[in-house]
Design a protein around this motif. Sequence first.
Motif, PDB file in Angstrom:
ATOM      1  N   GLU A  39       2.036   7.097  -6.565  1.00 33.10           N
ATOM      2  CA  GLU A  39       1.054   8.138  -6.865  1.00 33.10           C
ATOM      3  C   GLU A  39       1.638   9.519  -6.546  1.00 33.10           C
ATOM      4  O   GLU A  39       1.520  10.460  -7.342  1.00 33.10           O
ATOM      5  N   ASN A  40       2.304   9.628  -5.393  1.00 37.34           N
ATOM      6  CA  ASN A  40       2.905  10.915  -5.024  1.00 37.34           C
ATOM      7  C   ASN A  40       3.953  11.342  -6.040  1.00 37.34           C
ATOM      8  O   ASN A  40       4.071  12.515  -6.375  1.00 37.34           O
ATOM      9  N   ILE A  41       4.718  10.374  -6.512  1.00 35.06           N
ATOM     10  CA  ILE A  41       5.774  10.697  -7.472  1.00 35.06           C
ATOM     11  C   ILE A  41       5.172  11.230  -8.779  1.00 35.06           C
ATOM     12  O   ILE A  41       5.689  12.178  -9.377  1.00 35.06           O
ATOM     13  N   ALA A  42       4.049  10.656  -9.176  1.00 31.60           N
ATOM     14  CA  ALA A  42       3.378  11.144 -10.389  1.00 31.60           C
ATOM     15  C   ALA A  42       2.876  12.570 -10.174  1.00 31.60           C
ATOM     16  O   ALA A  42       3.006  13.434 -11.055  1.00 31.60           O
ATOM     17  N   VAL A  43       2.321  12.838  -8.999  1.00 35.63           N
ATOM     18  CA  VAL A  43       1.838  14.193  -8.703  1.00 35.63           C
ATOM     19  C   VAL A  43       3.016  15.166  -8.645  1.00 35.63           C
ATOM     20  O   VAL A  43       2.944  16.290  -9.162  1.00 35.63           O
ATOM     21  N   LEU A  44       4.117  14.722  -8.040  1.00 37.71           N
ATOM     22  CA  LEU A  44       5.309  15.582  -7.949  1.00 37.71           C
ATOM     23  C   LEU A  44       5.829  15.926  -9.332  1.00 37.71           C
ATOM     24  O   LEU A  44       6.278  17.051  -9.588  1.00 37.71           O
ATOM     25  N   ALA A  45       5.779  14.969 -10.232  1.00 35.02           N
ATOM     26  CA  ALA A  45       6.249  15.214 -11.598  1.00 35.02           C
ATOM     27  C   ALA A  45       5.444  16.336 -12.229  1.00 35.02           C
ATOM     28  O   ALA A  45       5.985  17.263 -12.830  1.00 35.02           O
ATOM     29  N   LYS A  59       0.834  -1.197   0.000  1.00 35.94           N
ATOM     30  CA  LYS A  59       0.000   0.000   0.000  1.00 35.94           C
ATOM     31  C   LYS A  59       0.877   1.260   0.000  1.00 35.94           C
ATOM     32  O   LYS A  59       0.588   2.247  -0.676  1.00 35.94           O
ATOM     33  N   ALA A  60       1.956   1.170   0.787  1.00 33.59           N
ATOM     34  CA  ALA A  60       2.885   2.298   0.862  1.00 33.59           C
ATOM     35  C   ALA A  60       3.500   2.552  -0.512  1.00 33.59           C
ATOM     36  O   ALA A  60       3.659   3.687  -0.944  1.00 33.59           O
ATOM     37  N   ARG A  61       3.815   1.484  -1.179  1.00 33.77           N
ATOM     38  CA  ARG A  61       4.427   1.559  -2.504  1.00 33.77           C
ATOM     39  C   ARG A  61       3.476   2.237  -3.502  1.00 33.77           C
ATOM     40  O   ARG A  61       3.885   3.071  -4.294  1.00 33.77           O
ATOM     41  N   ARG A  62       2.208   1.865  -3.387  1.00 32.36           N
ATOM     42  CA  ARG A  62       1.208   2.471  -4.288  1.00 32.36           C
ATOM     43  C   ARG A  62       1.105   3.972  -4.052  1.00 32.36           C
ATOM     44  O   ARG A  62       1.072   4.762  -4.981  1.00 32.36           O
ATOM     45  N   TYR A  99       9.225   3.497   4.501  1.00 28.29           N
ATOM     46  CA  TYR A  99       8.474   4.517   5.229  1.00 28.29           C
ATOM     47  C   TYR A  99       9.142   5.888   5.068  1.00 28.29           C
ATOM     48  O   TYR A  99       8.466   6.906   4.918  1.00 28.29           O
ATOM     49  N   ARG A 100      10.457   5.871   5.077  1.00 29.90           N
ATOM     50  CA  ARG A 100      11.214   7.105   4.827  1.00 29.90           C
ATOM     51  C   ARG A 100      10.817   7.703   3.474  1.00 29.90           C
ATOM     52  O   ARG A 100      10.476   8.881   3.372  1.00 29.90           O
ATOM     53  N   ASN A 101      10.838   6.869   2.437  1.00 27.26           N
ATOM     54  CA  ASN A 101      10.503   7.366   1.096  1.00 27.26           C
ATOM     55  C   ASN A 101       9.082   7.904   1.045  1.00 27.26           C
ATOM     56  O   ASN A 101       8.835   8.979   0.494  1.00 27.26           O
ATOM     57  N   LEU A 102       8.167   7.149   1.611  1.00 29.01           N
ATOM     58  CA  LEU A 102       6.765   7.559   1.602  1.00 29.01           C
ATOM     59  C   LEU A 102       6.603   8.904   2.312  1.00 29.01           C
ATOM     60  O   LEU A 102       5.951   9.820   1.811  1.00 29.01           O
ATOM     61  N   THR A 103       7.229   9.020   3.483  1.00 31.27           N
ATOM     62  CA  THR A 103       7.081  10.241   4.273  1.00 31.27           C
ATOM     63  C   THR A 103       7.627  11.458   3.543  1.00 31.27           C
ATOM     64  O   THR A 103       7.004  12.517   3.511  1.00 31.27           O
ATOM     65  N   ILE A 104       8.776  11.296   2.938  1.00 28.30           N
ATOM     66  CA  ILE A 104       9.368  12.445   2.242  1.00 28.30           C
ATOM     67  C   ILE A 104       8.536  12.804   1.007  1.00 28.30           C
ATOM     68  O   ILE A 104       8.332  13.980   0.704  1.00 28.30           O
ATOM     69  N   SER A 105       8.003  11.794   0.338  1.00 29.80           N
ATOM     70  CA  SER A 105       7.156  12.099  -0.826  1.00 29.80           C
ATOM     71  C   SER A 105       5.911  12.862  -0.379  1.00 29.80           C
ATOM     72  O   SER A 105       5.445  13.770  -1.065  1.00 29.80           O
ATOM     73  N   ARG A 106       5.394  12.514   0.784  1.00 29.84           N
ATOM     74  CA  ARG A 106       4.224  13.235   1.309  1.00 29.84           C
ATOM     75  C   ARG A 106       4.564  14.687   1.630  1.00 29.84           C
ATOM     76  O   ARG A 106       3.802  15.599   1.332  1.00 29.84           O
ATOM     77  N   THR A 157      17.183   8.253  -0.801  1.00 29.46           N
ATOM     78  CA  THR A 157      16.025   9.139  -0.909  1.00 29.46           C
ATOM     79  C   THR A 157      16.017   9.827  -2.266  1.00 29.46           C
ATOM     80  O   THR A 157      14.985   9.907  -2.935  1.00 29.46           O
ATOM     81  N   ILE A 158      17.161  10.309  -2.667  1.00 34.33           N
ATOM     82  CA  ILE A 158      17.242  11.009  -3.959  1.00 34.33           C
ATOM     83  C   ILE A 158      16.882  10.044  -5.087  1.00 34.33           C
ATOM     84  O   ILE A 158      16.100  10.359  -5.985  1.00 34.33           O
ATOM     85  N   ARG A 159      17.423   8.831  -5.014  1.00 32.54           N
ATOM     86  CA  ARG A 159      17.181   7.846  -6.076  1.00 32.54           C
ATOM     87  C   ARG A 159      15.699   7.449  -6.142  1.00 32.54           C
ATOM     88  O   ARG A 159      15.138   7.348  -7.225  1.00 32.54           O
ATOM     89  N   HIS A 160      15.089   7.260  -5.003  1.00 27.89           N
ATOM     90  CA  HIS A 160      13.734   6.699  -5.002  1.00 27.89           C
ATOM     91  C   HIS A 160      12.617   7.735  -5.021  1.00 27.89           C
ATOM     92  O   HIS A 160      11.567   7.480  -5.586  1.00 27.89           O
ATOM     93  N   VAL A 161      12.836   8.874  -4.371  1.00 25.60           N
ATOM     94  CA  VAL A 161      11.725   9.827  -4.244  1.00 25.60           C
ATOM     95  C   VAL A 161      11.760  10.896  -5.334  1.00 25.60           C
ATOM     96  O   VAL A 161      10.727  11.401  -5.743  1.00 25.60           O
ATOM     97  N   MET A 162      12.945  11.226  -5.812  1.00 26.93           N
ATOM     98  CA  MET A 162      13.068  12.349  -6.737  1.00 26.93           C
ATOM     99  C   MET A 162      13.015  11.903  -8.190  1.00 26.93           C
ATOM    100  O   MET A 162      13.199  12.699  -9.092  1.00 26.93           O
ATOM    101  N   ARG A 163      12.757  10.620  -8.411  1.00 29.90           N
ATOM    102  CA  ARG A 163      12.891  10.091  -9.772  1.00 29.90           C
ATOM    103  C   ARG A 163      11.860  10.635 -10.759  1.00 29.90           C
ATOM    104  O   ARG A 163      12.043  10.532 -11.955  1.00 29.90           O
TER     105      ARG A 163
END
Length: 268
Positions: A39-45, A32-35, A235-242, A74-80
């Motif tokens: 979604e957050n990454i798409a919105v961030l884009a 669920k976190a992955r989903r 959880y780190r990635n999810l939180t930062i994306s939020r 974090t940079i690799r996973h959240v900022m992609r």
Amino acid sequence: MVKQPIRLPPGEKFRLADFDADYTGGIKSKKKARRELDENIAVLADLGYRLYAEDRRSLLLVLQGMDTAGKDGTIRHVMRGFNPQSCRVTSFKQPGVEELAHDFLWRISRSVPRRGFVGIFNRSHYEDVLVVRVHKLVPKSEWERRYERINLFEKLLREGGTTIVKVFLHISKEEQRRRLQARLDNPNKRWKFSRADLKERAFWSDYQRAYEAALTRCNTEYAPWHVVPANRKWYRNLTISRILRRTLEKMSPQYPPAEEGLEELVVE
Ligand code: AMP
Ligand code: MG
């Protein structure tokens, strides 16, 4: 040990022992976190694209944390999702001769994001009140003054149109042990290991104190700190994306108005 506001009101003292590095916000399913992350990454884009089109303001993510805390990950996973054309990562290493010949903020101000850009600092001006303080690289009278100077600097950035998001990746000492050992054990990760990391690890509690001072003294309305539980990478990635999503949504970048009368134009 379960205190989990990721932010504290300015003026309140950060005590890292109060924050649980294992915290996962009650989220049971990684899937669920992955989903939500995707979604957050798409919105961030999309928001990043608008920020670039608007060309008026910028966003700066400051990443700090102990060795292995997950700054690179974090940079690799959240900022992609961000377009490389309007995104810039700056990794701050030990200052060189030229940098040391200047004030500590010199190299920082040269790297702040231009209008329309998302800037990421992998380490930052905070090193100048962290490693510098722990190892007494400059006299106390000098680093003591830096907290206030950092606040003034960040205020100027903010007034110039840069929204600053500061993230401390909070891992436990035991988790750092596991991660350092994993670097040693994995031939593909060994390049990341340096004996100096073990030396720094010996200063763990000095660093925690230096972090507490930096977080407490530089936690302002215009540039607040976030303590992100980082023992669990997902959880780190999810939180930062939020946090980023919330921040950019609040900024609400707009496409600039097009030239007038374009609706009637037909390209032949
Ligand atoms: P890494 O992030 O693993 O590439 O390591 C970079 C190293 O540079 C870390 O050990 C930092 O503490 C060090 N570093 C970064 N900024 C400074 C600074 N202003 N003064 C001294 N050391 C620094
Ligand atoms: Mg390192």
